[in-house]
Design an enzyme around this catalytic site. Structure first.
Site, PDB file in Angstrom:
ATOM      1  N   LYS A  35       9.195 -25.865 -12.259  1.00  0.00           N
ATOM      2  CA  LYS A  35      10.246 -25.396 -13.183  1.00  0.00           C
ATOM      3  C   LYS A  35       9.655 -24.477 -14.262  1.00  0.00           C
ATOM      4  O   LYS A  35      10.192 -23.423 -14.548  1.00  0.00           O
ATOM      5  CB  LYS A  35      10.952 -26.592 -13.874  1.00  0.00           C
ATOM      6  CG  LYS A  35      11.619 -27.565 -12.919  1.00  0.00           C
ATOM      7  CD  LYS A  35      12.401 -28.642 -13.659  1.00  0.00           C
ATOM      8  CE  LYS A  35      11.554 -29.558 -14.508  1.00  0.00           C
ATOM      9  NZ  LYS A  35      10.644 -30.442 -13.723  1.00  0.00           N
ATOM     10  N   ARG A  50      17.883 -34.409 -19.116  1.00  0.00           N
ATOM     11  CA  ARG A  50      17.141 -35.337 -18.266  1.00  0.00           C
ATOM     12  C   ARG A  50      17.869 -36.668 -18.112  1.00  0.00           C
ATOM     13  O   ARG A  50      17.378 -37.556 -17.413  1.00  0.00           O
ATOM     14  CB  ARG A  50      15.795 -35.592 -18.901  1.00  0.00           C
ATOM     15  CG  ARG A  50      14.602 -35.025 -18.107  1.00  0.00           C
ATOM     16  CD  ARG A  50      13.374 -35.348 -18.890  1.00  0.00           C
ATOM     17  NE  ARG A  50      12.142 -35.212 -18.230  1.00  0.00           N
ATOM     18  CZ  ARG A  50      11.337 -34.169 -18.321  1.00  0.00           C
ATOM     19  NH1 ARG A  50      11.721 -33.084 -18.966  1.00  0.00           N
ATOM     20  NH2 ARG A  50      10.157 -34.184 -17.751  1.00  0.00           N
ATOM     21  N   ARG A  94      -3.853 -29.719 -10.026  1.00  0.00           N
ATOM     22  CA  ARG A  94      -3.783 -29.417 -11.471  1.00  0.00           C
ATOM     23  C   ARG A  94      -4.893 -30.146 -12.222  1.00  0.00           C
ATOM     24  O   ARG A  94      -5.546 -29.569 -13.085  1.00  0.00           O
ATOM     25  CB  ARG A  94      -2.433 -29.868 -12.054  1.00  0.00           C
ATOM     26  CG  ARG A  94      -1.298 -28.914 -11.835  1.00  0.00           C
ATOM     27  CD  ARG A  94      -0.185 -29.103 -12.885  1.00  0.00           C
ATOM     28  NE  ARG A  94       0.338 -30.447 -12.971  1.00  0.00           N
ATOM     29  CZ  ARG A  94       1.268 -30.956 -12.156  1.00  0.00           C
ATOM     30  NH1 ARG A  94       1.755 -30.220 -11.190  1.00  0.00           N
ATOM     31  NH2 ARG A  94       1.713 -32.182 -12.318  1.00  0.00           N
ATOM     32  N   ARG A 140      -3.540 -32.287 -19.022  1.00  0.00           N
ATOM     33  CA  ARG A 140      -2.463 -32.894 -19.817  1.00  0.00           C
ATOM     34  C   ARG A 140      -2.622 -34.406 -19.793  1.00  0.00           C
ATOM     35  O   ARG A 140      -2.885 -34.979 -18.735  1.00  0.00           O
ATOM     36  CB  ARG A 140      -1.121 -32.512 -19.178  1.00  0.00           C
ATOM     37  CG  ARG A 140      -0.297 -31.561 -20.002  1.00  0.00           C
ATOM     38  CD  ARG A 140       0.898 -31.100 -19.239  1.00  0.00           C
ATOM     39  NE  ARG A 140       1.909 -32.150 -19.058  1.00  0.00           N
ATOM     40  CZ  ARG A 140       3.122 -31.926 -18.598  1.00  0.00           C
ATOM     41  NH1 ARG A 140       3.488 -30.707 -18.276  1.00  0.00           N
ATOM     42  NH2 ARG A 140       3.993 -32.897 -18.473  1.00  0.00           N
ATOM     43  N   ARG A 200       6.598 -41.106 -14.156  1.00  0.00           N
ATOM     44  CA  ARG A 200       7.471 -39.946 -14.420  1.00  0.00           C
ATOM     45  C   ARG A 200       8.402 -39.684 -13.231  1.00  0.00           C
ATOM     46  O   ARG A 200       9.575 -39.338 -13.403  1.00  0.00           O
ATOM     47  CB  ARG A 200       6.622 -38.703 -14.726  1.00  0.00           C
ATOM     48  CG  ARG A 200       5.975 -38.759 -16.117  1.00  0.00           C
ATOM     49  CD  ARG A 200       4.803 -37.791 -16.257  1.00  0.00           C
ATOM     50  NE  ARG A 200       5.184 -36.400 -16.127  1.00  0.00           N
ATOM     51  CZ  ARG A 200       4.323 -35.404 -15.857  1.00  0.00           C
ATOM     52  NH1 ARG A 200       3.041 -35.668 -15.694  1.00  0.00           N
ATOM     53  NH2 ARG A 200       4.748 -34.171 -15.771  1.00  0.00           N
TER      54      ARG A 200
HETATM   55  P1  AMP Z   1       7.723 -32.107 -19.106  1.00  0.00           P
HETATM   56  O1  AMP Z   1       6.729 -31.159 -19.694  1.00  0.00           O
HETATM   57  O2  AMP Z   1       9.084 -31.513 -18.951  1.00  0.00           O
HETATM   58  O3  AMP Z   1       7.224 -32.744 -17.826  1.00  0.00           O
HETATM   59  O4  AMP Z   1       7.903 -33.311 -20.164  1.00  0.00           O
HETATM   60  C1  AMP Z   1       6.810 -34.115 -20.550  1.00  0.00           C
HETATM   61  C2  AMP Z   1       7.322 -35.380 -21.211  1.00  0.00           C
HETATM   62  O5  AMP Z   1       8.087 -35.043 -22.389  1.00  0.00           O
HETATM   63  C3  AMP Z   1       8.273 -36.235 -20.382  1.00  0.00           C
HETATM   64  O6  AMP Z   1       7.594 -37.098 -19.491  1.00  0.00           O
HETATM   65  C4  AMP Z   1       9.024 -37.000 -21.482  1.00  0.00           C
HETATM   66  O7  AMP Z   1       8.230 -38.029 -22.031  1.00  0.00           O
HETATM   67  C5  AMP Z   1       9.184 -35.926 -22.542  1.00  0.00           C
HETATM   68  N1  AMP Z   1      10.432 -35.144 -22.361  1.00  0.00           N
HETATM   69  C6  AMP Z   1      10.541 -33.829 -22.025  1.00  0.00           C
HETATM   70  N2  AMP Z   1      11.819 -33.446 -21.956  1.00  0.00           N
HETATM   71  C7  AMP Z   1      12.557 -34.535 -22.248  1.00  0.00           C
HETATM   72  C8  AMP Z   1      13.952 -34.786 -22.322  1.00  0.00           C
HETATM   73  N3  AMP Z   1      14.866 -33.824 -22.071  1.00  0.00           N
HETATM   74  N4  AMP Z   1      14.357 -36.041 -22.655  1.00  0.00           N
HETATM   75  C9  AMP Z   1      13.478 -37.024 -22.916  1.00  0.00           C
HETATM   76  N5  AMP Z   1      12.136 -36.861 -22.852  1.00  0.00           N
HETATM   77  C10 AMP Z   1      11.672 -35.623 -22.520  1.00  0.00           C
END
Ligand code: AMP
Length: 193
Positions: free
Chosen positions: A13, A88, A127, A136, A147
């Protein structure tokens, strides 16, 4: 134009959102990036956020909804934006509908990027290897499994919500970056036509 990129962690994404930002001048809004920035600030809230993110869970809906509500009203979102990592949960999706309506905006396209689980783990391992010490903190197999579960339990239920409105387009995310980009561009052209 407002669009959402949906898909499991590691589906690509972020990569596609960055490309769309460059090509179409739409603003990439990545809630993950915003949260990582807040976490890096070292504030009390930042430390709390980092703990939640490192566990693979979601941060509270209210916090994310307020964050996006403020962000979409910034001048750089006037031309449109790409939501990457938001919504989400169904609650976030419903809040998004409401905030878009309040800002006289709508959703033009929802793209679901489909990638099978084995491939997601292969990408995760690459990664980790490529990032070395800069990996990360939530990119490890244990947190990634969490996740993925969160994606299936809380995020995937958004799809029927949007499918019922006839808004979801599926992209085969198993393909290489350029091929996925072509599929998305075709959807963008169809939308603009
Ligand atoms: P991402 O970089 O999108 O994979 O997000 C990393 C982490 O940030 C996720 O595993 C959640 O802990 C938090 N996070 C990101 N976006 C959201 C969201 N829309 N709602 C809740 N937690 C989020």
């Amino acid at each position: 134009m407002q669009l959402i990129l949906l898909g499991p962690p590691g589906a690509g994404k972020g990569t596609q959102a960055q490309r769309l930002e460059e090509k179409y001048g739409l603003k990439q809004l990545s809630t993950g990036d915003m949260l990582r920035e807040a976490a890096a600030s070292g504030s009390e809230l930042g430390r709390e956020l980092k703990k939640v993110m490192d566990s693979g869970a979601l941060v509270p809906d209210g916090l994310i909804i307020d964050m996006i509500n403020d962000r979409i009203q910034e001048p750089d979102c006037v031309k449109g934006f790409i939501l990457d990592g938001f919504p989400r949960t169904v609650e976030q999706a419903e809040a998004l509908d409401q905030m878009l309506a309040e800002n006289q905006k709508g959703l033009d396209l929802i793209i679901e990027m489909q990638v099978d689980e084995q491939e997601l783990f292969n990408r995760l391992r690459s990664r980790i290897e490529e990032a070395g010490d800069n990996v990360r903190s939530d990119d490890n197999e244990e947190t990634f499994r969490k996740r993925l579960k969160v994606y299936h339990d809380l995020t995937a239920p958004i799809l029927p919500y949007y499918k019922a409105k006839g808004m979801v387009q599926i992209v085969d995310g198993m393909q290489g970056i350029n091929d996925v980009a072509e599929q998305i561009d075709a959807l963008m052209s169809k939308k603009a036509a």
